[in-house]
Design a protein around this motif. Structure first.
Motif, PDB file in Angstrom:
ATOM      1  N   ARG A  48     -24.402 -21.211  -5.267  1.00  0.00           N
ATOM      2  CA  ARG A  48     -25.109 -20.345  -4.323  1.00  0.00           C
ATOM      3  C   ARG A  48     -24.146 -19.935  -3.203  1.00  0.00           C
ATOM      4  N   PRO A  49     -23.831 -18.658  -3.075  1.00  0.00           N
ATOM      5  CA  PRO A  49     -23.000 -18.218  -1.955  1.00  0.00           C
ATOM      6  C   PRO A  49     -23.564 -18.651  -0.606  1.00  0.00           C
ATOM      7  N   GLY A  50     -24.892 -18.745  -0.517  1.00  0.00           N
ATOM      8  CA  GLY A  50     -25.493 -19.229   0.734  1.00  0.00           C
ATOM      9  C   GLY A  50     -25.036 -20.641   1.078  1.00  0.00           C
ATOM     10  N   ASP A  51     -24.796 -21.476   0.057  1.00  0.00           N
ATOM     11  CA  ASP A  51     -24.300 -22.830   0.299  1.00  0.00           C
ATOM     12  C   ASP A  51     -22.877 -22.791   0.857  1.00  0.00           C
ATOM     13  N   LYS A  94     -26.626  -7.952   1.894  1.00  0.00           N
ATOM     14  CA  LYS A  94     -27.474  -9.079   1.502  1.00  0.00           C
ATOM     15  C   LYS A  94     -27.272  -9.391   0.014  1.00  0.00           C
ATOM     16  N   LEU A  95     -27.379 -10.664  -0.337  1.00  0.00           N
ATOM     17  CA  LEU A  95     -27.252 -11.062  -1.731  1.00  0.00           C
ATOM     18  C   LEU A  95     -28.373 -10.454  -2.568  1.00  0.00           C
ATOM     19  N   VAL A  96     -28.023  -9.930  -3.729  1.00  0.00           N
ATOM     20  CA  VAL A  96     -29.058  -9.472  -4.661  1.00  0.00           C
ATOM     21  C   VAL A  96     -29.296 -10.512  -5.757  1.00  0.00           C
ATOM     22  N   ARG A  97     -28.431 -11.516  -5.838  1.00  0.00           N
ATOM     23  CA  ARG A  97     -28.640 -12.688  -6.694  1.00  0.00           C
ATOM     24  C   ARG A  97     -28.336 -13.912  -5.854  1.00  0.00           C
ATOM     25  N   ASP A  98     -29.166 -14.929  -5.929  1.00  0.00           N
ATOM     26  CA  ASP A  98     -28.938 -16.137  -5.142  1.00  0.00           C
ATOM     27  C   ASP A  98     -27.731 -16.923  -5.629  1.00  0.00           C
ATOM     28  N   THR A  99     -27.347 -16.733  -6.912  1.00  0.00           N
ATOM     29  CA  THR A  99     -26.236 -17.485  -7.480  1.00  0.00           C
ATOM     30  C   THR A  99     -25.158 -16.535  -7.981  1.00  0.00           C
ATOM     31  N   ALA A 100     -23.949 -17.083  -8.117  1.00  0.00           N
ATOM     32  CA  ALA A 100     -22.810 -16.323  -8.637  1.00  0.00           C
ATOM     33  C   ALA A 100     -22.146 -17.135  -9.745  1.00  0.00           C
ATOM     34  N   PRO A 101     -21.885 -16.526 -10.926  1.00  0.00           N
ATOM     35  CA  PRO A 101     -21.150 -17.242 -11.971  1.00  0.00           C
ATOM     36  C   PRO A 101     -19.709 -17.505 -11.532  1.00  0.00           C
ATOM     37  N   PRO A 161     -15.640 -15.066  -3.733  1.00  0.00           N
ATOM     38  CA  PRO A 161     -16.202 -16.024  -2.762  1.00  0.00           C
ATOM     39  C   PRO A 161     -15.685 -15.877  -1.330  1.00  0.00           C
ATOM     40  N   LYS A 162     -14.373 -15.768  -1.142  1.00  0.00           N
ATOM     41  CA  LYS A 162     -13.876 -15.665   0.239  1.00  0.00           C
ATOM     42  C   LYS A 162     -14.285 -14.344   0.878  1.00  0.00           C
ATOM     43  N   ASP A 163     -14.483 -13.297   0.031  1.00  0.00           N
ATOM     44  CA  ASP A 163     -14.923 -12.004   0.563  1.00  0.00           C
ATOM     45  C   ASP A 163     -16.342 -12.088   1.118  1.00  0.00           C
ATOM     46  N   TYR A 164     -17.172 -12.924   0.472  1.00  0.00           N
ATOM     47  CA  TYR A 164     -18.537 -13.084   0.974  1.00  0.00           C
ATOM     48  C   TYR A 164     -18.527 -13.776   2.334  1.00  0.00           C
TER      49      TYR A 164
END
Length: 500
Positions: A48-51, A94-101, A161-164
């Motif tokens: 989760r990018p939010g994590d 804003k995230l359009v998916r809560d998770t990222a592969p 990830p670092k871009d987020y």
């Protein structure tokens, strides 16, 4: 505290780390927060990018609390992060998916197989700099397009990830050219998105974030981010880089002729070159200073030692005990060979390769078996070095070692003698953090070039010189190892056809 500070952020697979680094390159304080790796089904891996952001907030607050007046003295923020993790955001960020592969997610295997069936490497390597593999975000985007069409449709930008994290800090959207070059979608000649590769994969070019230089100032900490993190509003934030290119820089590997070996579970050997080395078994990543890191990966590096500990000792002996036993055997293990493909090969025609011992005689014992593993891994990496040297204008002249394997003295001596080039061990193991500090020091004009900043920030605690007697033993063994490698390939498909 006098002097300017860099805030370095490293978004790893296992944790987020933030560190304050002084102007001499010394890490003053570092804080880490672990985050979960989600496995919805076999072969999948996502987070989760939010994590990641929660970890960044917590670790920044922790380091700011530990260094007096840090908030006022940070003159730049530089982030690096795990590569290939594919984050989708909308036009509001804003995230359009809560998770990222993630990089190690294998859900794209079918897409890679379909691509390889239609396209030979020589038809696209010049446009992508890389052979096809499930890690690349290009294939992850194909999967998302077909399996989560609503999220793909709503996505305005694809980020790493670092871009987020940079987006959360500054409100700005961009990707750097080290992450872009490892996407399967960037043209290495123009350093911009490749219309050819985007077209071959059937993707939307408009969704790819603008590509920028890692040293550029992306933006500044917003009021909202300042409130969340405790940072000073307006602090400059660099575009940053992928974690591996940042770690190359932070270990002093930033000139052609210098290589890097990271020995963890796998073994990655990287050679810096001024152009990507185009070969079906070689991957290329852009480096921060504008060169390319051509790399090859051996699936079983340190994992070969882990296998030996389990298979021979049922995990009852420590790794140091096993190395001590290996040291009892002579160099060359009395012509006993270990071919270390316990988990096959990552690229090429023989991904179903297997491991083997060859040359066992009645005089061989456990010490020989253990030393042969250390030597076999070294022979396999040397085979990769020979491939890289064969297509590079500048052969490797020295290697900087990092990872768990860099802590084993006997293994370093074996490798230096097999490779027949010196091996250096950095004084600071946190090479990614130091790489971020080098980027910030250059971006803020404390140094005239990245190379000068790297020279000032990186030192080495050890230099392992090849042992001439060992090298004399290993040179003909390397030739035999290559022969054994080639001849074994004819058997792998036959082995797979045998009943289980």
């Amino acid at each position: 505290m006098a002097g300017k500070l860099t805030l370095a952020i490293d978004v790893g697979t296992g944790s987020v780390r933030s560190a304050l680094v002084d102007s001499r390159g010394k890490i003053l304080v570092i804080a880490a927060r672990e985050h979960e790796q989600i496995v919805p089904q076999f072969g999948w891996s996502e987070q989760r990018p939010g994590d990641w952001w929660q970890g960044v907030v917590a670790t920044i607050r922790e380091v700011l609390d530990k260094v007096p007046r840090a908030r006022a003295n940070i003159d730049a923020i530089a982030a690096c992060g795990q590569m290939h993790g594919t984050v989708l955001v909308d036009d509001a960020g804003k995230l359009v998916r809560d998770t990222a592969p993630l990089w190690n997610d294998k859900r794209t295997v079918g897409y890679v197989a379909a691509f390889e069936k239609l396209h030979r490497p020589e038809s696209y390597l010049a446009d992508s700099a890389n052979p096809a593999t499930p890690a690349w975000p290009g294939f992850k985007l194909q999967w998302l397009r077909d399996n989560d069409p609503d999220a793909y449709r709503r996505a305005a930008a694809v980020l790493m990830p670092k871009d987020y994290i940079n987006l959360r800090l500054t409100g700005e959207i961009a990707m750097d050219r080290t992450d872009g070059g490892a996407s399967f979608l960037m043209d290495p000649r123009t350093m911009e998105w490749s219309e050819t590769m985007v077209g071959l994969l059937g993707l939307d070019r408009i969704k790819l974030a603008p590509l920028r230089n890692p040293l550029e100032i992306l933006g500044h900490v917003t009021e909202k981010a300042a409130i969340e993190t405790g940072l000073r509003e307006g602090t400059p934030v660099l575009v940053g880089a992928g974690d591996y290119p940042a770690a190359l820089l932070g270990s002093g590997v930033c000139r052609p002729g210098i290589g890097s070996e990271v020995m963890g579970t796998s073994a990655i050997i990287t050679a810096v070159a001024d152009q990507p080395l185009l070969e079906a078994a070689v991957c290329n990543v852009g480096t921060v200073e504008g060169n390319w890191g051509a790399f090859m990966l051996l699936e079983s590096g340190g994992d070969a030692m882990r296998w030996a500990r389990r298979a021979f000792h049922e995990k009852q002996l420590s790794y140091s005990d096993i190395v001590a036993r290996a040291e009892e055997a002579p160099p060359g293990s009395e012509r006993l060979f270990f071919v270390p493909y316990l988990a096959g090969e990552r690229l090429g025609e023989h991904r179903n390769a297997r491991a083997q011992y060859f040359g066992i005689g009645a005089s061989h014992g456990l010490a020989h078996m253990h030393r042969a593993i250390l030597e076999g891994v070294a022979f396999a990496v040397k085979r990769h070095i020979n491939v890289l040297d064969g297509i590079s204008a500048v052969p490797l002249q020295r290697i900087v070692a990092s990872g768990g394997g860099a802590k084993t003295s006997l293994w370093l001596r074996i490798k230096a003698s097999v490779y027949n080039i010196p091996i250096l061990v950095p004084a600071e193991a946190e090479c990614g953090i130091i790489g971020c500090a080098i980027m910030a020091a250059t971006a803020t004009r404390r140094f005239a070039s990245l190379e000068a900043a790297a020279d000032a920030h990186v030192s080495y605690v050890d230099e392992i010189i090849p042992d001439p007697r060992w090298s004399e033993t290993y040179a003909p063994m390397q030739i035999f190892f290559e022969k054994l490698y080639r001849h074994s390939q004819a058997l792998y498909n036959d082995l797979d056809r045998l009943p289980q």
